[in-house]
Write an enzyme that holds these catalytic residues in place. Structure first.
Site, PDB file in Angstrom:
ATOM      1  CB  THR A 132      -0.914  -0.022   1.235  1.00  0.00           C
ATOM      2  OG1 THR A 132      -1.486   1.340   1.495  1.00  0.00           O
ATOM      3  CG2 THR A 132      -0.072  -0.282   2.483  1.00  0.00           C
ATOM      4  CG  ASP A 133      -1.253   5.105  -0.947  1.00  0.00           C
ATOM      5  OD1 ASP A 133      -1.859   4.413   0.034  1.00  0.00           O
ATOM      6  OD2 ASP A 133      -1.815   5.867  -1.494  1.00  0.00           O
ATOM      7  CD  GLU A 134      -3.386   3.353   4.308  1.00  0.00           C
ATOM      8  OE1 GLU A 134      -3.410   3.452   5.477  1.00  0.00           O
ATOM      9  OE2 GLU A 134      -4.598   3.170   3.443  1.00  0.00           O
ATOM     10  CE1 TYR A 157      -3.495  -2.589   5.660  1.00  0.00           C
ATOM     11  CE2 TYR A 157      -3.229  -0.284   5.133  1.00  0.00           C
ATOM     12  CZ  TYR A 157      -3.145  -1.527   4.730  1.00  0.00           C
ATOM     13  OH  TYR A 157      -3.493  -1.921   3.306  1.00  0.00           O
ATOM     14  CE  LYS A 161      -0.024  -4.553   2.914  1.00  0.00           C
ATOM     15  NZ  LYS A 161      -0.240  -6.002   2.404  1.00  0.00           N
TER      16      LYS A 161
HETATM   17  P1  NAD Z   1      -9.735  -7.512   2.241  1.00  0.00           P
HETATM   18  O1  NAD Z   1      -9.657  -7.026   3.537  1.00  0.00           O
HETATM   19  O2  NAD Z   1     -10.886  -7.196   1.396  1.00  0.00           O
HETATM   20  O3  NAD Z   1      -9.286  -9.009   2.082  1.00  0.00           O
HETATM   21  C1  NAD Z   1      -8.421  -9.611   2.649  1.00  0.00           C
HETATM   22  C2  NAD Z   1      -8.323 -11.121   2.447  1.00  0.00           C
HETATM   23  O4  NAD Z   1      -7.508 -11.828   2.921  1.00  0.00           O
HETATM   24  C3  NAD Z   1      -9.650 -11.562   3.066  1.00  0.00           C
HETATM   25  O5  NAD Z   1     -10.211 -12.550   1.848  1.00  0.00           O
HETATM   26  C4  NAD Z   1      -9.304 -12.525   4.112  1.00  0.00           C
HETATM   27  O6  NAD Z   1     -10.291 -13.378   4.366  1.00  0.00           O
HETATM   28  C5  NAD Z   1      -7.989 -12.759   3.759  1.00  0.00           C
HETATM   29  N1  NAD Z   1      -6.948 -12.976   4.910  1.00  0.00           N
HETATM   30  C6  NAD Z   1      -7.030 -12.045   6.032  1.00  0.00           C
HETATM   31  N2  NAD Z   1      -6.070 -12.843   7.012  1.00  0.00           N
HETATM   32  C7  NAD Z   1      -5.705 -13.844   6.465  1.00  0.00           C
HETATM   33  C8  NAD Z   1      -4.873 -15.043   6.933  1.00  0.00           C
HETATM   34  N3  NAD Z   1      -4.353 -14.789   8.285  1.00  0.00           N
HETATM   35  N4  NAD Z   1      -4.725 -16.025   6.381  1.00  0.00           N
HETATM   36  C9  NAD Z   1      -5.329 -16.057   4.724  1.00  0.00           C
HETATM   37  N5  NAD Z   1      -6.089 -15.338   4.546  1.00  0.00           N
HETATM   38  C10 NAD Z   1      -6.267 -13.911   5.230  1.00  0.00           C
HETATM   39  O7  NAD Z   1      -8.418  -6.461   1.492  1.00  0.00           O
HETATM   40  P2  NAD Z   1      -8.286  -5.960   0.423  1.00  0.00           P
HETATM   41  O8  NAD Z   1      -8.596  -4.623   0.350  1.00  0.00           O
HETATM   42  O9  NAD Z   1      -8.603  -6.711  -0.780  1.00  0.00           O
HETATM   43  O10 NAD Z   1      -6.521  -5.598   0.333  1.00  0.00           O
HETATM   44  C11 NAD Z   1      -5.974  -6.670  -0.277  1.00  0.00           C
HETATM   45  C12 NAD Z   1      -4.267  -6.184  -0.362  1.00  0.00           C
HETATM   46  O11 NAD Z   1      -4.025  -5.206  -0.928  1.00  0.00           O
HETATM   47  C13 NAD Z   1      -3.930  -6.047   1.199  1.00  0.00           C
HETATM   48  O12 NAD Z   1      -2.523  -6.693   1.513  1.00  0.00           O
HETATM   49  C14 NAD Z   1      -3.776  -4.604   1.318  1.00  0.00           C
HETATM   50  O13 NAD Z   1      -2.713  -4.310   2.064  1.00  0.00           O
HETATM   51  C15 NAD Z   1      -3.641  -4.135  -0.173  1.00  0.00           C
HETATM   52  N6  NAD Z   1      -3.918  -2.990  -0.369  1.00  0.00           N
HETATM   53  C16 NAD Z   1      -5.199  -2.606  -0.220  1.00  0.00           C
HETATM   54  C17 NAD Z   1      -5.714  -1.482  -0.864  1.00  0.00           C
HETATM   55  C18 NAD Z   1      -7.287  -0.983  -0.752  1.00  0.00           C
HETATM   56  O14 NAD Z   1      -7.454   0.209  -0.926  1.00  0.00           O
HETATM   57  N7  NAD Z   1      -8.099  -1.865  -0.289  1.00  0.00           N
HETATM   58  C19 NAD Z   1      -4.753  -0.427  -1.385  1.00  0.00           C
HETATM   59  C20 NAD Z   1      -3.398  -0.917  -1.470  1.00  0.00           C
HETATM   60  C21 NAD Z   1      -3.120  -2.066  -1.046  1.00  0.00           C
HETATM   61  P1  TYD Z   2     -10.701   3.931   4.420  1.00  0.00           P
HETATM   62  O1  TYD Z   2     -11.684   3.878   3.345  1.00  0.00           O
HETATM   63  O2  TYD Z   2     -10.855   3.582   5.655  1.00  0.00           O
HETATM   64  O3  TYD Z   2      -9.449   3.985   3.792  1.00  0.00           O
HETATM   65  P2  TYD Z   2      -7.793   4.308   4.258  1.00  0.00           P
HETATM   66  O4  TYD Z   2      -7.893   4.705   5.824  1.00  0.00           O
HETATM   67  O5  TYD Z   2      -7.147   3.139   4.388  1.00  0.00           O
HETATM   68  O6  TYD Z   2      -7.535   5.425   3.476  1.00  0.00           O
HETATM   69  O7  TYD Z   2     -10.783   5.896   4.520  1.00  0.00           O
HETATM   70  C1  TYD Z   2     -10.689   6.745   3.263  1.00  0.00           C
HETATM   71  C2  TYD Z   2     -10.882   8.057   4.062  1.00  0.00           C
HETATM   72  O8  TYD Z   2     -12.020   8.317   4.508  1.00  0.00           O
HETATM   73  C3  TYD Z   2      -9.864   8.386   5.292  1.00  0.00           C
HETATM   74  O9  TYD Z   2      -9.382   9.635   5.191  1.00  0.00           O
HETATM   75  C4  TYD Z   2     -10.686   8.151   6.531  1.00  0.00           C
HETATM   76  C5  TYD Z   2     -11.960   8.634   5.901  1.00  0.00           C
HETATM   77  N1  TYD Z   2     -13.470   7.927   6.412  1.00  0.00           N
HETATM   78  C6  TYD Z   2     -14.374   8.776   6.947  1.00  0.00           C
HETATM   79  O10 TYD Z   2     -14.390   9.975   6.923  1.00  0.00           O
HETATM   80  N2  TYD Z   2     -15.493   7.986   7.410  1.00  0.00           N
HETATM   81  C7  TYD Z   2     -15.789   6.705   7.568  1.00  0.00           C
HETATM   82  O11 TYD Z   2     -16.440   6.201   8.058  1.00  0.00           O
HETATM   83  C8  TYD Z   2     -14.599   5.924   7.122  1.00  0.00           C
HETATM   84  C9  TYD Z   2     -14.436   4.518   7.142  1.00  0.00           C
HETATM   85  C10 TYD Z   2     -13.211   6.473   6.541  1.00  0.00           C
END
Ligand code: NAD
Ligand code: TYD
Length: 351
Positions: A132-134, A157, A161
């Site tokens: 992630t960019d975070e 988080y 990561k």
């Molecule tokens: P998500 O929470 O929707 O899905 C995570 C999946 O991992 C789920 O299916 C869960 O069952 C599985 N999981 C969790 N713990 C596990 C374990 N111990 N063993 C096996 N499986 C397990 O997450 P997402 O949003 O799809 O993100 C996927 C990846 O992409 C993550 O690594 C996250 O850090 C990265 N990422 C997400 C975003 C975003 O905006 N969602 C952006 C950049 C990077």
């Molecule tokens: P989120 O979807 O949780 O992603 P991330 O924190 O990983 O960027 O949140 C996106 C942005 O929205 C973040 O600045 C937090 C804000 N946010 C709210 O203002 N209200 C909410 O209920 C949630 C879930 C997020």
């Protein structure tokens, strides 16, 4: 020989799009979806491909070393695309250790298994770590995260990561494991779990519930349509160079409040409600502790070296996303009627 790829976290939001893309696009590959099915894992996300001959599902926790090793042996796994993670910042503030276990120790377990099983010949293998960019921390009003930006994680988080990214790089340097890492900005799209901003607010508008905006609402994120992320992963998996990092982003920054207003406007139009109806649900609430002010990715490298760029505009992607949620109320109801409700109450009842 054709590839046999473990995709971890394939039942989650982004993982399900990656699994679908690979299963459909590469019939010669065997795609093994390894997922523990935590609260975020939902096999309904993959209904349309679950009967394809090149798809397998294994309910395995990446903390279970023996089960992971057995899966490598059973399928003679050639590659890993690692997405499994605890992914929600607010949950990490409540339970940091869950993030250490899955995101750090789980990743090291996978690295160890890959290193051991591929030891005889490291060529023709790849360990792809999705991050992630975070990890880069928080930006002021100027500047973008590049691949050279120093890590500065600020939430449990992002700290977990960042730690996993460091281990992946360490396995490349120390053991020559063929790894590649991508760091992507905020995704949105179909199958997004309704604890994250966009799907939560779509669901709340449908339910007539308040839209809880944290703090002053001026926090900024760079949003990318999930299908464009999956396409980038496909490209980096096949064409990226070992040991390299590629940033992935939408060149698409939005202040939360502006995004929420656009969402409200599109929802009103699609639901046939008078303009301004959904905006009345906006409620400013207590800020997230340690809330990162701004994320913005410089995705020049992946564009220049691999030719990737987003295929849809934010307006198009958001519109498609809303249409998907409106057409899939059964999916949404199934998700929101589970554990999620208890979690929702514990997060928001006292604010
Ligand atoms: P998500 O929470 O929707 O899905 C995570 C999946 O991992 C789920 O299916 C869960 O069952 C599985 N999981 C969790 N713990 C596990 C374990 N111990 N063993 C096996 N499986 C397990 O997450 P997402 O949003 O799809 O993100 C996927 C990846 O992409 C993550 O690594 C996250 O850090 C990265 N990422 C997400 C975003 C975003 O905006 N969602 C952006 C950049 C990077
Ligand atoms: P989120 O979807 O949780 O992603 P991330 O924190 O990983 O960027 O949140 C996106 C942005 O929205 C973040 O600045 C937090 C804000 N946010 C709210 O203002 N209200 C909410 O209920 C949630 C879930 C997020």
């Amino acid at each position: 020989m054709s590839k046999r790829i473990i995709i971890t976290g394939g039942a989650g939001f982004i993982g399900s799009h990656v699994v679908r893309l690979f299963v459909n696009k590469y019939p010669d590959y065997t795609i093994i979806n390894l997922d523990a099915l935590t609260y975020a894992g939902n096999l309904e996300n993959l209904r349309d491909i679950e009967n394809k001959p090149n798809y397998r599902f294994a309910k395995v926790n990446i903390l279970d070393v023996k089960a992971v090793e057995d899966l490598f042996d059973q399928y003679q796994v050639t590659d890993v695309i690692h997405l499994a993670a605890e992914s929600h910042v607010d949950r990490s503030i409540v339970s940091p250790l869950d993030f250490v276990y899955t995101n750090v120790i789980g990743t090291v377990n996978l690295l160890n298994t890959a290193k051991q099983k591929w030891a005889a010949d490291l060529s023709n293998h790849r360990f792809y770590h999705v991050s992630t960019d975070e990890v880069y921390g928080s930006l002021g009003t100027e500047g973008l995260f590049t691949e050279e930006t120093a890590y500065d994680p600020r939430s449990p988080y992002s700290a977990s990561k960042a730690s996993s990214d460091h281990f992946v790089r360490a396995y490349h340097e120390t053991y020559h494991l063929p790894v590649v890492i991508t760091n992507c900005s905020n995704n949105y799209g179909p199958f997004h779990f309704p604890e994250k901003l966009i799907p939560l607010f779509i669901n709340n508008i449908l339910q007539g519930k308040p839209l809880p905006v944290y703090g002053d609402g001026l926090y900024t994120r760079d949003w990318l349509y999930v299908k464009d992320h999956a396409l980038a992963i496909d490209l980096v998996f096949h064409k990226g160079l070992n040991g390299e990092t590629y940033n992935i982003g939408g060149f698409n920054e939005w202040k939360n409040i502006d995004l929420v207003k656009l969402l409200c406007q599109q929802m009103d139009e699609k639901l046939g409600k008078p303009a301004g109806t959904s905006e009345q649900l906006i409620t400013y609430i207590k800020d997230r502790p340690g809330h990162d002010r701004r994320y913005a990715i410089d995705a020049t490298k992946i564009n220049r070296e691999l030719g990737w760029k987003p295929t849809v505009t934010f307006q198009e992607g958001l519109s498609e996303t809303i249409d998907w949620f409106l057409a899939n109320t059964e999916w949404l109801n199934n998700v929101t009627s589970g554990n999620y409700q208890h979690y929702y109450e514990s997060m928001y009842s006292n604010k």
